[in-house]
Scaffold this motif. Sequence first.
Motif: not given
Length: 81
Positions: A3-4, A7-8
């Motif tokens: 998820e990170q 997102l990034h």
Amino acid sequence: MMEQFTLHLEEGLILLAIGMGVVFGFLLIMVFAMNAMSMVVKWLNKLFPEEVEVVEKKGVRKNVAEEEAIAVAIAVARAQG
């Protein structure tokens, strides 16, 4: 973790799009400004023309064929070693 990463990645793509948009916008404005200035300068040149001085150049070449033959002979001699 994944998820990170997404997102990034999304934030990076947004920053990429904003940055490229700003640069493209600036270049577009610059091109239009340069064209406008060019038209203004052309208009001013019609109002205030400059005198162009004509320079006549008298060039006399003597023994052109002889000089060319010497240059060719030197080139051939250097090419042959």
